[in-house]
Design a protein around this motif. Structure first.
Motif, PDB file in Angstrom:
ATOM      1  N   GLY A 132       2.774  15.755   7.103  1.00  0.00           N
ATOM      2  CA  GLY A 132       1.847  14.833   6.436  1.00  0.00           C
ATOM      3  C   GLY A 132       1.099  15.516   5.323  1.00  0.00           C
ATOM      4  O   GLY A 132       1.187  16.713   5.138  1.00  0.00           O
TER       5      GLY A 132
ATOM      6  N   ILE B 290       4.193   7.138   1.990  1.00  0.00           N
ATOM      7  CA  ILE B 290       4.385   6.008   2.901  1.00  0.00           C
ATOM      8  C   ILE B 290       4.147   4.743   2.086  1.00  0.00           C
ATOM      9  O   ILE B 290       3.107   4.606   1.447  1.00  0.00           O
TER      10      ILE B 290
ATOM     11  N   GLY C 196      -6.134  15.674  -1.205  1.00  0.00           N
ATOM     12  CA  GLY C 196      -5.089  15.816  -0.194  1.00  0.00           C
ATOM     13  C   GLY C 196      -4.438  14.478   0.061  1.00  0.00           C
ATOM     14  O   GLY C 196      -3.400  14.379   0.711  1.00  0.00           O
ATOM     15  N   ALA C 197      -5.070  13.423  -0.436  1.00  0.00           N
ATOM     16  CA  ALA C 197      -4.599  12.066  -0.177  1.00  0.00           C
ATOM     17  C   ALA C 197      -4.846  11.187  -1.400  1.00  0.00           C
ATOM     18  O   ALA C 197      -5.912  11.233  -2.000  1.00  0.00           O
ATOM     19  N   ILE C 198      -3.841  10.418  -1.753  1.00  0.00           N
ATOM     20  CA  ILE C 198      -4.013   9.376  -2.757  1.00  0.00           C
ATOM     21  C   ILE C 198      -3.502   8.087  -2.124  1.00  0.00           C
ATOM     22  O   ILE C 198      -2.390   8.058  -1.592  1.00  0.00           O
ATOM     23  N   THR C 199      -4.326   7.046  -2.139  1.00  0.00           N
ATOM     24  CA  THR C 199      -3.851   5.740  -1.684  1.00  0.00           C
ATOM     25  C   THR C 199      -3.752   4.823  -2.893  1.00  0.00           C
ATOM     26  O   THR C 199      -4.554   4.905  -3.815  1.00  0.00           O
ATOM     27  N   THR C 200      -2.750   3.957  -2.863  1.00  0.00           N
ATOM     28  CA  THR C 200      -2.706   2.906  -3.879  1.00  0.00           C
ATOM     29  C   THR C 200      -2.603   1.564  -3.183  1.00  0.00           C
ATOM     30  O   THR C 200      -2.007   1.447  -2.104  1.00  0.00           O
ATOM     31  N   PHE C 201      -3.240   0.583  -3.786  1.00  0.00           N
ATOM     32  CA  PHE C 201      -3.041  -0.811  -3.384  1.00  0.00           C
ATOM     33  C   PHE C 201      -2.413  -1.524  -4.558  1.00  0.00           C
ATOM     34  O   PHE C 201      -2.895  -1.411  -5.692  1.00  0.00           O
ATOM     35  N   ILE C 202      -1.343  -2.238  -4.286  1.00  0.00           N
ATOM     36  CA  ILE C 202      -0.622  -2.967  -5.328  1.00  0.00           C
ATOM     37  C   ILE C 202      -0.625  -4.432  -4.923  1.00  0.00           C
ATOM     38  O   ILE C 202      -0.026  -4.803  -3.911  1.00  0.00           O
TER      39      ILE C 202
ATOM     40  N   ASN D 263      -0.187   1.184   7.151  1.00  0.00           N
ATOM     41  CA  ASN D 263      -0.010   2.423   6.410  1.00  0.00           C
ATOM     42  C   ASN D 263      -0.770   3.571   7.073  1.00  0.00           C
ATOM     43  O   ASN D 263      -0.238   4.669   7.281  1.00  0.00           O
TER      44      ASN D 263
ATOM     45  N   TYR E 110      -8.306   5.703   2.295  1.00  0.00           N
ATOM     46  CA  TYR E 110      -7.992   4.346   2.783  1.00  0.00           C
ATOM     47  C   TYR E 110      -9.214   3.435   2.701  1.00  0.00           C
ATOM     48  O   TYR E 110      -9.138   2.309   2.231  1.00  0.00           O
TER      49      TYR E 110
ATOM     50  N   VAL F 174       4.332  13.820   1.187  1.00  0.00           N
ATOM     51  CA  VAL F 174       4.785  12.641   1.921  1.00  0.00           C
ATOM     52  C   VAL F 174       4.342  11.381   1.182  1.00  0.00           C
ATOM     53  O   VAL F 174       3.269  11.356   0.565  1.00  0.00           O
TER      54      VAL F 174
ATOM     55  N   THR G  39       0.849  -1.186   0.000  1.00  0.00           N
ATOM     56  CA  THR G  39       0.000   0.000   0.000  1.00  0.00           C
ATOM     57  C   THR G  39       0.884   1.234   0.000  1.00  0.00           C
ATOM     58  O   THR G  39       1.951   1.233   0.603  1.00  0.00           O
ATOM     59  N   THR G  40       0.419   2.272  -0.699  1.00  0.00           N
ATOM     60  CA  THR G  40       1.111   3.542  -0.571  1.00  0.00           C
ATOM     61  C   THR G  40       0.109   4.615  -0.172  1.00  0.00           C
ATOM     62  O   THR G  40      -1.052   4.555  -0.546  1.00  0.00           O
ATOM     63  N   PHE G  41       0.584   5.533   0.624  1.00  0.00           N
ATOM     64  CA  PHE G  41      -0.176   6.751   0.916  1.00  0.00           C
ATOM     65  C   PHE G  41       0.618   7.907   0.355  1.00  0.00           C
ATOM     66  O   PHE G  41       1.824   8.022   0.614  1.00  0.00           O
ATOM     67  N   ILE G  42      -0.053   8.752  -0.410  1.00  0.00           N
ATOM     68  CA  ILE G  42       0.589   9.899  -1.030  1.00  0.00           C
ATOM     69  C   ILE G  42      -0.150  11.138  -0.537  1.00  0.00           C
ATOM     70  O   ILE G  42      -1.329  11.323  -0.837  1.00  0.00           O
ATOM     71  N   GLY G  43       0.518  11.917   0.266  1.00  0.00           N
ATOM     72  CA  GLY G  43      -0.102  13.149   0.769  1.00  0.00           C
ATOM     73  C   GLY G  43       0.215  14.275  -0.193  1.00  0.00           C
ATOM     74  O   GLY G  43       1.378  14.548  -0.481  1.00  0.00           O
TER      75      GLY G  43
END
Lengths: 158, 77, 158, 77
Positions: free
Chosen positions: B77, A96, C28-34, A110, C107, A94, A31-35
């Protein structure tokens, strides 16, 4: 040279490079979190953000978050990079990345990381609006440190 | 000598990013009071103190040579 | 030409291209699942996986998951790409990208997407071990379709 | 003519990826029974049926020209 898993940088962050840091033959999930810098918050229009860090301590705290995660969710790998300096709308502040054999811990760990970043990592942002600027703390939402210092373990996190 | 690092709003208020204090030994609580009264840093009260890059408690003792950082509420963040 | 937000492909997936599809000035947030091919599952050592899809229907179902997410979590953007064919260890089988003004929905919506993929998207995998092979279904874990057909809405999902 | 698409294990069992049935009208339940008895496809029972790329229920009617797919438990992701 070994990649640094926990970093504060001044240049743009490559999401791919963080994914590579956590890849593993036994990972089934990353998983990635992109702020990113959001333009509108409430009624305010942000022009850009300015991030500042107490860099050596910030990197230590990021590494500590990684350690907490490895203890709570065994078999995870974690990498975190936070950018500082002046960031335009949509820029990445950021990233993660967490890998795990199974998906559930990859999501949980995450989300835990971003919550902890907002608690213990000495990084601050200043918002630049059309009509002013201000350093942001989470004073409005939380008592800064209810136990006198940032919780190093937060067993109630979810 | 104790070096005190300032960040964010505190840095802007003080007009500098560090203060040098000619002190041999002082507690965290005392140094916070000193920074408030002598340097008029309004946000010290709600800030944490780090000594040598670790969060410290009010009773902890700071000695000459230590690096102190005043950590206002973080907002990364 | 507009990018396809919901795709089944035979070539390697670029995580970056999915992130680009969901970028937004108000995110403000992007999540990815791989989802990656894991070598060890239980005591079995996987050599590679073979994915097959009912492609037109699979893409429709991925789009439907996107629609469900937009209804549940307004202001999100979703993109999903699933790869089929023969995939080696560590290869990427699926990428889900979700953007949102705030992190919590990014998320939640992302995790919802992977759960739904495992319920309604007609894609199957065959595991190739050192000593054999088998098509995998989730028969061991679940009654296939307790309500007679895959739930199109699943209000209890978390 | 009704086209029936087979995937995964069903496809291997049948040795082909589609079956053509010369039928004008049939329910989902009936076509499942037919595929089990005439084509010995063991996994049909635990499979879903899609008609023209939409999941269908046992009582739904399939007509000539429709594309049917037998969907065994999925395992994507």
């Amino acid at each position: 040279m070994r990649d640094k898993l926990f970093e504060v940088v001044e240049d743009p962050i490559s999401v791919d490079s963080l994914i590579k840091k956590v890849e593993d033959r036994n990972a089934g999930a990353i998983t990635t979190f992109i702020g990113t810098v959001r333009e509108i918050t409430g009624k305010k229009k942000t022009i850009y953000l300015e991030y500042q860090a107490y860099k050596p301590m910030a990197e230590k705290m990021l590494a500590q978050i990684g350690k907490e995660i490895n203890e709570r969710w065994p078999d995870t790998k974690v990498a975190i990079t936070h950018r500082i300096g002046s960031l335009d709308i949509s820029a990445i502040a950021v990233v993660i990345a967490v890998s795990s054999p199974h998906r559930k811990p990859a999501y949980q760990a995450n989300e835990y990381a971003i919550e902890r970043i907002k608690q213990i990592v000495p990084i601050w942002k200043k918002e630049q609006w059309e009509d002013g600027e201000a350093w942001i703390g989470d004073q409005k939402e939380n008592v800064p440190y209810p136990t006198g210092k940032p919780e190093i373990k937060d067993e109630d996190n979810d | 000598m104790i070096e005190v690092l300032l960040f964010a709003q505190l840095q802007e208020e003080a007009g500098k990013d560090k203060i040098l204090l000619d002190i041999k030994e002082i507690t965290v609580k005392e140094i916070k009071e000193k920074l408030q009264s002598q340097f008029h840093l309004s946000q010290v009260k709600e800030s944490m103190v780090a000594v040598n890059e670790e969060y410290a408690l009010d009773g902890d003792i700071i000695q000459t040579g230590d690096t102190v950082a005043i950590i206002p509420p973080v907002s990364g963040g």
